[in-house]
Structure formats: structure tokens, C-alpha cells
Design an enzyme around this catalytic site. Structure first.
Site, PDB file in Angstrom:
ATOM      1  N   GLY A  11       0.797  -1.182  -0.145  1.00 24.71           N
ATOM      2  CA  GLY A  11      -0.146   0.106  -0.251  1.00 24.71           C
ATOM      3  C   GLY A  11       0.747   1.210  -0.005  1.00 24.71           C
ATOM      4  N   ASN A 108      -5.986   2.689 -12.536  1.00 27.02           N
ATOM      5  CA  ASN A 108      -4.985   1.763 -11.881  1.00 27.02           C
ATOM      6  C   ASN A 108      -3.483   2.362 -12.180  1.00 27.02           C
ATOM      7  OD1 ASN A 108      -3.709  -0.700 -10.950  1.00 27.02           O
ATOM      8  ND2 ASN A 108      -3.340  -1.053 -13.202  1.00 27.02           N
ATOM      9  N   HIS A 110       0.314   1.047 -13.274  1.00 27.99           N
ATOM     10  CA  HIS A 110       0.924   0.085 -13.761  1.00 27.99           C
ATOM     11  C   HIS A 110       2.396   0.417 -13.681  1.00 27.99           C
ATOM     12  CE1 HIS A 110       1.590  -3.856 -15.919  1.00 27.99           C
ATOM     13  NE2 HIS A 110       2.384  -3.051 -16.767  1.00 27.99           N
ATOM     14  N   ASP A 146      -4.573  -3.555 -18.451  1.00 26.00           N
ATOM     15  CA  ASP A 146      -3.465  -3.009 -18.679  1.00 26.00           C
ATOM     16  C   ASP A 146      -3.703  -2.140 -20.063  1.00 26.00           C
ATOM     17  OD1 ASP A 146      -1.256  -5.190 -17.066  1.00 26.00           O
ATOM     18  OD2 ASP A 146      -2.675  -3.690 -16.099  1.00 26.00           O
ATOM     19  N   LYS A 172       8.695   3.162  -8.311  1.00 24.27           N
ATOM     20  CA  LYS A 172       7.692   3.334  -7.145  1.00 24.27           C
ATOM     21  C   LYS A 172       7.610   4.711  -6.757  1.00 24.27           C
ATOM     22  CE  LYS A 172       5.549  -0.626  -4.741  1.00 24.27           C
ATOM     23  NZ  LYS A 172       5.654  -1.385  -3.604  1.00 24.27           N
TER      24      LYS A 172
HETATM   25  N1  LIG Z   1     -10.542  -6.197 -16.034  1.00 22.19           N
HETATM   26  C1  LIG Z   1      -9.432  -5.552 -15.693  1.00 22.19           C
HETATM   27  N2  LIG Z   1      -9.199  -5.791 -14.327  1.00 22.19           N
HETATM   28  C2  LIG Z   1      -7.890  -5.433 -13.747  1.00 22.19           C
HETATM   29  C3  LIG Z   1      -7.493  -5.852 -12.376  1.00 22.19           C
HETATM   30  C4  LIG Z   1      -6.422  -5.562 -11.856  1.00 22.19           C
HETATM   31  C5  LIG Z   1      -5.384  -4.709 -12.515  1.00 22.19           C
HETATM   32  C6  LIG Z   1      -4.231  -4.357 -11.937  1.00 22.19           C
HETATM   33  N3  LIG Z   1      -3.119  -5.061 -12.473  1.00 22.19           N
HETATM   34  C7  LIG Z   1      -2.983  -6.380 -12.751  1.00 22.19           C
HETATM   35  C8  LIG Z   1      -2.490  -7.042 -14.057  1.00 22.19           C
HETATM   36  C9  LIG Z   1      -2.419  -8.286 -14.143  1.00 22.19           C
HETATM   37  C10 LIG Z   1      -2.649  -8.988 -12.975  1.00 22.19           C
HETATM   38  C11 LIG Z   1      -2.588 -10.664 -12.958  1.00 22.19           C
HETATM   39  O1  LIG Z   1      -2.300 -11.101 -14.109  1.00 22.19           O
HETATM   40  N4  LIG Z   1      -2.653 -11.185 -11.827  1.00 22.19           N
HETATM   41  C12 LIG Z   1      -2.716 -12.835 -11.896  1.00 22.19           C
HETATM   42  C13 LIG Z   1      -3.958 -13.273 -12.005  1.00 22.19           C
HETATM   43  C14 LIG Z   1      -4.704 -13.210 -10.697  1.00 22.19           C
HETATM   44  C15 LIG Z   1      -6.259 -13.514 -11.094  1.00 22.19           C
HETATM   45  O2  LIG Z   1      -6.495 -14.640 -11.216  1.00 22.19           O
HETATM   46  O3  LIG Z   1      -7.173 -12.465 -10.703  1.00 22.19           O
HETATM   47  C16 LIG Z   1      -3.229  -8.581 -11.811  1.00 22.19           C
HETATM   48  C17 LIG Z   1      -3.322  -7.190 -11.761  1.00 22.19           C
HETATM   49  C18 LIG Z   1      -5.701  -4.270 -13.973  1.00 22.19           C
HETATM   50  C19 LIG Z   1      -7.149  -4.583 -14.623  1.00 22.19           C
HETATM   51  C20 LIG Z   1      -7.327  -3.997 -15.758  1.00 22.19           C
HETATM   52  O4  LIG Z   1      -6.800  -3.556 -16.557  1.00 22.19           O
HETATM   53  N5  LIG Z   1      -8.640  -4.732 -16.370  1.00 22.19           N
HETATM   54  N1  LIG Z   2       0.313  -2.190  -9.448  1.00 24.49           N
HETATM   55  C1  LIG Z   2       1.729  -2.396  -8.985  1.00 24.49           C
HETATM   56  O1  LIG Z   2       1.725  -2.802  -7.610  1.00 24.49           O
HETATM   57  C2  LIG Z   2       2.747  -2.245  -6.913  1.00 24.49           C
HETATM   58  C3  LIG Z   2       1.732  -1.854  -5.759  1.00 24.49           C
HETATM   59  O2  LIG Z   2       2.972  -1.351  -4.586  1.00 24.49           O
HETATM   60  P1  LIG Z   2       1.923  -0.899  -3.378  1.00 24.49           P
HETATM   61  O3  LIG Z   2       1.029   0.490  -3.710  1.00 24.49           O
HETATM   62  O4  LIG Z   2       1.200  -2.029  -2.717  1.00 24.49           O
HETATM   63  O5  LIG Z   2       3.323  -0.397  -2.430  1.00 24.49           O
HETATM   64  C4  LIG Z   2       3.098  -1.024  -7.526  1.00 24.49           C
HETATM   65  O6  LIG Z   2       4.410  -1.176  -8.018  1.00 24.49           O
HETATM   66  C5  LIG Z   2       2.317  -0.972  -8.721  1.00 24.49           C
HETATM   67  O7  LIG Z   2       2.750  -0.345  -9.829  1.00 24.49           O
END
Ligand SMILES: Nc1nc2ccc(CNc3ccc(C(=O)NCCCC(=O)O)cc3)cc2c(=O)[nH]1
Ligand SMILES: N[C@@H]1O[C@H](COP(=O)(O)O)[C@@H](O)[C@H]1O
Length: 203
Positions: A11, A108, A110, A146, A172
Site C-alpha cells: 500500500g 490503476n 502499472h 492494462d 515506485k
Molecule cells: N478488467 C481488468 N481488471 C484489472 C484488475 C487489476 C488490474 C491491476 N493490474 C493487474 C494486472 C495483472 C494481474 C494478473 O495477471 N494477476 C494474476 C492473476 C490473478 C487473478 O487470477 O485475478 C493482476 C493485476 C488491472 C485490471 C485491468 O486493466 N482490467
Molecule cells: N500495481 C503495482 O503494484 C505495486 C503496488 O505497490 P504498493 O502500492 O502496494 O506499494 C506498484 O508497483 C504498482 O505499480
């Protein structure tokens, strides 16, 4: 605008958003009213508590499906009169039905310069690719991971000596500047997501 921040871990981005929105001098258009974590006992929950912000743990393992977990999250957001959602290290993919309800109202951060290096291991991909510049991207969340419209990006050099740890630390620091800035743009309606998926920049 009432903001909810969704976390899964340390966080530090939540902390940056707290510091920005709670700083009287900033006259922020955003107020964090709720923190939701899908994992218990993470540092982000302590940060919320110290800041006097209500927090919830919604354990995704207790739900039969992704949609049911997302519905539980949605209900809490509605109950707390949330206007904007910030994903900050939230590591669950959100279902299309959830994202559609929050289109234009969910952000979000990234840890790469999108559209390069999407997914959960951006720093690893960056180092393996040999690029000399990386950074972070704050974007609207779209159904496709993303791939939402970009609001703010900040760049950092990648050193030949970098490891995932050293690179993520450098990135970060800029996330903590980029995210509050992007939140302010959206909370003050200076940046609005249009139907065509592009950002309308007002002023
Ligand atoms: N539909 C949508 N939802 C999201 C949820 C989280 C994040 C944060 N970035 C993320 C990007 C990738 C993952 C990921 O691949 N996690 C492993 C699988 C976990 C699971 O099964 O859930 C998680 C967060 C971004 C998005 C987004 O762009 N679109
Ligand atoms: N989505 C990614 O996950 C990390 C979260 O870090 P934190 O905010 O929990 O310290 C950050 O590097 C962010 O880019």
C-alpha cells in the site's frame, strides 16, 4: 469525490494517495472514504487505520466465482457512496461486468510505460527486454488488462546493474507522484473518459 482504494499488499501507493488527499494545503477534489483489501493482515490496512480511513477485507477465496467476489466488492462501494475507485497494487483481475459498471470511474497504476510490458511481472519483462528507459502509467481500467486510456506517465532510466528490486524502488517513487496527480485530474473533471475510450482533456 468519494474514493475507494483497492489493495492487496504494502500500500505505498495508497499511502501516497492518503498523503495527497488529506493534506489541507492541496484542497484535493478527492477524499478516500474506504480501503478494500482482498488479503488480510497486509501493511496497507495499517496505513488506512492510521489515517482514520474505514477498511474492509473481502477474501476472494470465500466466493464461488470471480463475479460473486466482484459483486461483493461492488456492493460495498455502492454502500459507501463511492464515486471513484483506485486500484493500488490490487492483484485480482476484475470481471467485465464489474468494469462496465465503473467505466470512467476506475483507475490503476502499472509499473511500466504502457502499452509495453503489460501483466503482473512488468519489471521482469523490462529487464529481460534490455530497454534503457522504464517508468509507470496511471490509466483508466478497461476490461482488457492494462489497456485502458492513459492519464499520466513518468519515466526512469534503467541501469545495467538493475534488479527487479532496484528498478521497482525507482519506479515506485514516481508512482507516488503520478497517481495523486492522475486522481486529481479525474476527481476535478479535468480528464474525462469518453465513449470512444479516449480521454477528453478539459482546461
Ligand atoms: N478488467 C481488468 N481488471 C484489472 C484488475 C487489476 C488490474 C491491476 N493490474 C493487474 C494486472 C495483472 C494481474 C494478473 O495477471 N494477476 C494474476 C492473476 C490473478 C487473478 O487470477 O485475478 C493482476 C493485476 C488491472 C485490471 C485491468 O486493466 N482490467
Ligand atoms: N500495481 C503495482 O503494484 C505495486 C503496488 O505497490 P504498493 O502500492 O502496494 O506499494 C506498484 O508497483 C504498482 O505499480
Amino acid at each position: 469525490k468519494n474514493v475507494a482504494v483497492l489493495i492487496s499488499g504494502s500500500g505505498t501507493n495508497l499511502q501516497a494517495l492518503i498523503d495527497h488527499t488529506q493534506c489541507p494545503g492541496n484542497k484535493s477534489s478527492a477524499q478516500i472514504v474506504l480501503v478494500i483489501s482482498n488479503k488480510a493482515n497486509v501493511k496497507g490496512l495499517e496505513r488506512a487505520h492510521k489515517a482514520g480511513i474505514p477498511s474492509l477485507v473481502i477474501n476472494h477465496k470465500l466466493y464461488k466465482s470471480r463475479e460473486e467476489f466482484d459483486d461483493a466488492v461492488h456492493e460495498e462501494l455502492v454502500h459507501a457512496n463511492v464515486d471513484l475507485v483506485c486500484l493500488a497494487g490490487f492483484m485480482r483481475i476484475l470481471s467485465g461486468s464489474f468494469v462496465r459498471k465503473w467505466t470512467g470511474r476506475i483507475l490503476n497504476v502499472h509499473p511500466s510505460l504502457l502499452p509495453s510490458f503489460k501483466g503482473a511481472n512488468a519489471h521482469k519483462l523490462v529487464l529481460e527486454s534490455g530497454v534503457r528507459i522504464s517508468g509507470c502509467t496511471v490509466h483508466f481500467v478497461a476490461e482488457e488488462i492494462d489497456s485502458g486510456a492513459i492519464l499520466v506517465q513518468k519515466s526512469v532510466p534503467v541501469f545495467t546493474s538493475d534488479t527487479e528490486a532496484s528498478l521497482s524502488e525507482r519506479v515506485k517513487r514516481l508512482e507516488h507522484i503520478a497517481y495523486p496527480s492522475a486522481l486529481e485530474m479525474v476527481a476535478s473533471d479535468k480528464a474525462v473518459l469518453q465513449e470512444n475510450g479516449k480521454v477528453l482533456w478539459k482546461e
